[in-house]
Motif scaffolding. Structure first.
Motif, PDB file in Angstrom:
ATOM      1  N   SER A 281       0.758  -1.339  -0.040  1.00  0.00           N
ATOM      2  CA  SER A 281       0.089   0.009   0.095  1.00  0.00           C
ATOM      3  C   SER A 281       0.884   1.254   0.012  1.00  0.00           C
ATOM      4  O   SER A 281       0.561   2.183  -0.685  1.00  0.00           O
ATOM      5  CB  SER A 281      -0.847   0.080   1.137  1.00  0.00           C
ATOM      6  OG  SER A 281      -1.625   1.196   0.995  1.00  0.00           O
ATOM      7  N   ALA A 282       1.873   1.278   0.755  1.00  0.00           N
ATOM      8  CA  ALA A 282       2.674   2.362   0.777  1.00  0.00           C
ATOM      9  C   ALA A 282       3.386   2.669  -0.417  1.00  0.00           C
ATOM     10  O   ALA A 282       3.763   3.768  -0.951  1.00  0.00           O
ATOM     11  CB  ALA A 282       3.713   2.212   1.828  1.00  0.00           C
ATOM     12  N   SER A 283       3.873   1.482  -0.987  1.00  0.00           N
ATOM     13  CA  SER A 283       4.591   1.600  -2.289  1.00  0.00           C
ATOM     14  C   SER A 283       3.472   2.102  -3.476  1.00  0.00           C
ATOM     15  O   SER A 283       4.029   2.852  -4.307  1.00  0.00           O
ATOM     16  CB  SER A 283       4.922   0.102  -2.967  1.00  0.00           C
ATOM     17  OG  SER A 283       6.028  -0.396  -1.965  1.00  0.00           O
ATOM     18  N   MET A 284       2.064   1.734  -3.579  1.00  0.00           N
ATOM     19  CA  MET A 284       1.252   2.283  -4.502  1.00  0.00           C
ATOM     20  C   MET A 284       0.969   3.583  -4.378  1.00  0.00           C
ATOM     21  O   MET A 284       0.883   4.488  -5.248  1.00  0.00           O
ATOM     22  CB  MET A 284       0.158   1.435  -4.289  1.00  0.00           C
ATOM     23  CG  MET A 284       0.047  -0.012  -4.639  1.00  0.00           C
ATOM     24  SD  MET A 284       0.080  -0.292  -6.395  1.00  0.00           S
ATOM     25  CE  MET A 284       1.839  -0.875  -6.156  1.00  0.00           C
ATOM     26  N   SER A 285       1.048   4.191  -3.025  1.00  0.00           N
ATOM     27  CA  SER A 285       0.933   5.610  -2.861  1.00  0.00           C
ATOM     28  C   SER A 285       2.076   6.408  -3.251  1.00  0.00           C
ATOM     29  O   SER A 285       1.961   7.420  -3.757  1.00  0.00           O
ATOM     30  CB  SER A 285       0.823   5.715  -1.027  1.00  0.00           C
ATOM     31  OG  SER A 285       0.824   7.182  -0.901  1.00  0.00           O
ATOM     32  N   ALA A 286       3.256   5.905  -2.997  1.00  0.00           N
ATOM     33  CA  ALA A 286       4.583   6.531  -3.488  1.00  0.00           C
ATOM     34  C   ALA A 286       4.484   6.534  -4.950  1.00  0.00           C
ATOM     35  O   ALA A 286       4.931   7.618  -5.455  1.00  0.00           O
ATOM     36  CB  ALA A 286       5.674   5.926  -2.907  1.00  0.00           C
ATOM     37  N   LEU A 287       3.921   5.407  -5.830  1.00  0.00           N
ATOM     38  CA  LEU A 287       4.012   5.357  -7.081  1.00  0.00           C
ATOM     39  C   LEU A 287       2.996   6.347  -7.609  1.00  0.00           C
ATOM     40  O   LEU A 287       3.359   6.859  -8.690  1.00  0.00           O
ATOM     41  CB  LEU A 287       3.708   3.750  -7.516  1.00  0.00           C
ATOM     42  CG  LEU A 287       3.560   3.735  -8.934  1.00  0.00           C
ATOM     43  CD1 LEU A 287       5.037   4.066  -9.664  1.00  0.00           C
ATOM     44  CD2 LEU A 287       3.162   2.454  -9.231  1.00  0.00           C
ATOM     45  N   TYR A 288       1.899   6.584  -7.031  1.00  0.00           N
ATOM     46  CA  TYR A 288       0.860   7.343  -7.575  1.00  0.00           C
ATOM     47  C   TYR A 288       1.369   8.972  -7.386  1.00  0.00           C
ATOM     48  O   TYR A 288       1.303   9.554  -8.484  1.00  0.00           O
ATOM     49  CB  TYR A 288      -0.158   7.247  -6.441  1.00  0.00           C
ATOM     50  CG  TYR A 288      -1.457   8.474  -6.655  1.00  0.00           C
ATOM     51  CD1 TYR A 288      -2.777   8.041  -7.268  1.00  0.00           C
ATOM     52  CD2 TYR A 288      -1.248   9.493  -6.177  1.00  0.00           C
ATOM     53  CE1 TYR A 288      -3.358   8.749  -7.618  1.00  0.00           C
ATOM     54  CE2 TYR A 288      -2.304  10.627  -6.309  1.00  0.00           C
ATOM     55  CZ  TYR A 288      -3.427  10.160  -6.943  1.00  0.00           C
ATOM     56  OH  TYR A 288      -4.493  11.113  -7.247  1.00  0.00           O
ATOM     57  N   LYS A 289       2.146   9.364  -6.566  1.00  0.00           N
ATOM     58  CA  LYS A 289       2.553  10.611  -6.240  1.00  0.00           C
ATOM     59  C   LYS A 289       3.699  10.979  -7.197  1.00  0.00           C
ATOM     60  O   LYS A 289       3.673  11.931  -7.903  1.00  0.00           O
ATOM     61  CB  LYS A 289       3.234  10.885  -4.773  1.00  0.00           C
ATOM     62  CG  LYS A 289       2.100  10.704  -3.687  1.00  0.00           C
ATOM     63  CD  LYS A 289       2.655  11.013  -2.305  1.00  0.00           C
ATOM     64  CE  LYS A 289       1.499  10.729  -1.205  1.00  0.00           C
ATOM     65  NZ  LYS A 289       2.236  10.850   0.376  1.00  0.00           N
TER      66      LYS A 289
END
Length: 474
Positions: free
Chosen positions: A296-304
């Motif tokens: 989830s943290a990786s998806m959030s970072a990729l989104y940003k």
């Protein structure tokens, strides 16, 4: 006779031809105005001694009248200084009284600046408390919801649909604050320019909006899945690693500035993840939960990072429109997924009467409030304070878990949480933090009598026109 200090004295007879000009040294009213324009003031001519008048005419000995009169006033006879002061008050209409006026003006400016800083600080404290309470509250309430409604994707779909309210709320604020009021269609078209000259077309939607909508849903879904496996303290602490992932991706993909302190913070985050996994003895249940929250943290970072690379930065209206489109697309295109999960009994929740609507609305409302604070709170306070509210949710969740006896704090878990939080705080340091440290050191040295050059450092200022990238819920 006054002489320049760097020249040897000479006889007055050497300049006797110039003495004859003294009888012509008469200053009338017509000359006064021209003299006042080219000289400091008329009081210097009236108060000058005969020797100074001679030297002013002849220019002998490298004489510089303004340096002699103004920089070395203590060398003049006391009566001349007093006389010039009195004449200056008469000629300038009490100009020396401007110094107290300037002092009062500076005092008012200092008081005004102090009041602005105090107001920003108070807003910052309120923002930190609101961000911390909304994020910790949504996490704890989601944990309680799963005891009665074990459907994480349905909860994700329901909470994401609330994003449709972003643009209507923004438009209400636009009507209340903006002097030039626009119709909803005009404001919508103006904000659509963020997607390009053609606005929001079908091609733009499927290439630039839909991928970010999927990343948004994955971020929230994986976070809620992690809450089903492990306690809220571990989930909130591990999700703070997304800051480290954002830095690493920005450094690799966007070629952002390399900072050694942030590399150390990223190492702390990775070490905290490993220690957190080790704290539970690498059991499959906890390993799955840690995997979900790290994903989830990786998806959030990729989104940003992808948002910054593809779309750049968005203003408040553009960000509100983007989040509203994400919520609307979620409702239109993703609604079939909860239906399929219901009929396949993957997320079966009985009848509609069995759904805890109060819990669902509470989680969705807190996540919606959290998104508003994170995406639009920089208008009144600093982004660092908003991020500080996120990391403060970790001890709040820890206190709740400790009170409900849902967590056992051993030494390894405690050190892992502290390391992750320390890495998160290190990532909040500005890019010129070293210059700020040098400036602080220079001020301390000056306070102790040493004279060192100061280095100016920048501090982020809240601005209603500041650009941003819409962040996913966690």
């Amino acid at each position: 006779m006054r002489k320049s200090p760097d020249v040897s004295p000479r006889r007055l007879s050497d300049i006797s031809p110039q003495l004859r000009q003294l009888k012509y040294l008469v200053v009338d009213e017509s000359i006064k105005e021209d003299t006042l324009k080219s000289s400091r003031s008329f009081e210097d001519i009236n108060s000058a001694s005969i020797e100074e008048r001679i030297l002013r005419i002849t220019g002998y000995y490298g004489y510089q009248p303004w340096n002699a009169v103004y920089t070395n006033r203590e060398d003049r006879p006391r009566e001349n200084v007093v006389g010039s002061t009195a004449d200056g008050q008469a000629a300038n209409g009490g100009a020396p009284g401007a110094e107290p006026a300037t002092g009062r003006w500076r005092l008012r400016c200092c008081i005004k600046v102090t009041a602005v800083q105090v107001r920003k600080a108070l807003w910052g404290v309120a923002m930190v408390m609101c961000v911390c309470s909304s994020w910790a509250g949504s996490t704890q309430l989601a944990k309680l919801t799963f005891k009665q409604f074990d459907a994480p994707f349905t909860l994700t779909w329901f909470a994401t649909t609330w994003n449709c309210l972003f643009f209507p709320l923004y438009y209400i604020g636009h009507l209340c604050k903006s002097p030039e009021r626009q119709t909803p269609r005009q404001r919508f078209r103006e904000c659509c320019r963020f997607f390009g000259d053609d606005g929001l077309t079908a091609k733009v939607f499927f290439t630039k909006v839909a991928p970010f909508g999927l990343l948004w849903i994955l971020t929230n879904y994986l976070y809620l899945q992690a809450l089903r496996k492990i306690n809220t303290t571990d989930v909130s602490a591990l999700f703070c690693c997304n800051k480290a992932f954002v830095f690493l991706l920005s450094w690799i993909v966007l070629r952002d500035r390399f900072m050694g302190v942030r590399i150390v913070a990223a190492i702390f985050a990775i070490a905290g993840i490993v220690m957190m996994t080790y704290a539970d003895g690498f059991h499959s249940h906890s390993v799955m939960g840690i995997t979900f929250v790290v994903a989830s943290a990786s998806m959030s970072a990729l989104y940003k990072v992808l948002f910054k690379m593809v779309l750049g930065s968005a203003k408040f209206g553009e960000a509100a429109l983007f989040l509203t489109i994400v919520g609307g697309a979620n409702f239109v295109f993703i609604s079939f997924v909860p239906v399929i999960l219901y009929f396949t009994h993957v997320e079966y929740f009985g009848s509609l009467e069995d759904i805890p609507w109060l819990y669902l609305c509470g989680v969705a409302g807190l996540l919606f409030a959290f998104n508003i604070l994170v995406n639009f709170g920089i208008a009144i306070t600093y982004p660092t304070l908003i991020s500080l509210g996120i990391v403060l949710s970790v001890p709040v969740n820890a206190m709740v878990d400790l009170y409900t006896c849902e967590i056992h704090f051993n030494a390894v878990r405690l050190i892992a949480v502290l390391i992750i939080c320390l890495g998160f705080l290190m990532l909040l340091l500005p890019e010129d933090w070293d210059q700020c440290f040098i400036q602080l050191h220079a001020k301390l040295c000056q306070h102790h009598g040493k004279d060192l050059p100061l280095v100016h450092c920048r501090s982020p200022q809240p601005n209603s026109k500041q650009t941003l990238a819409p962040n996913p819920s966690p």
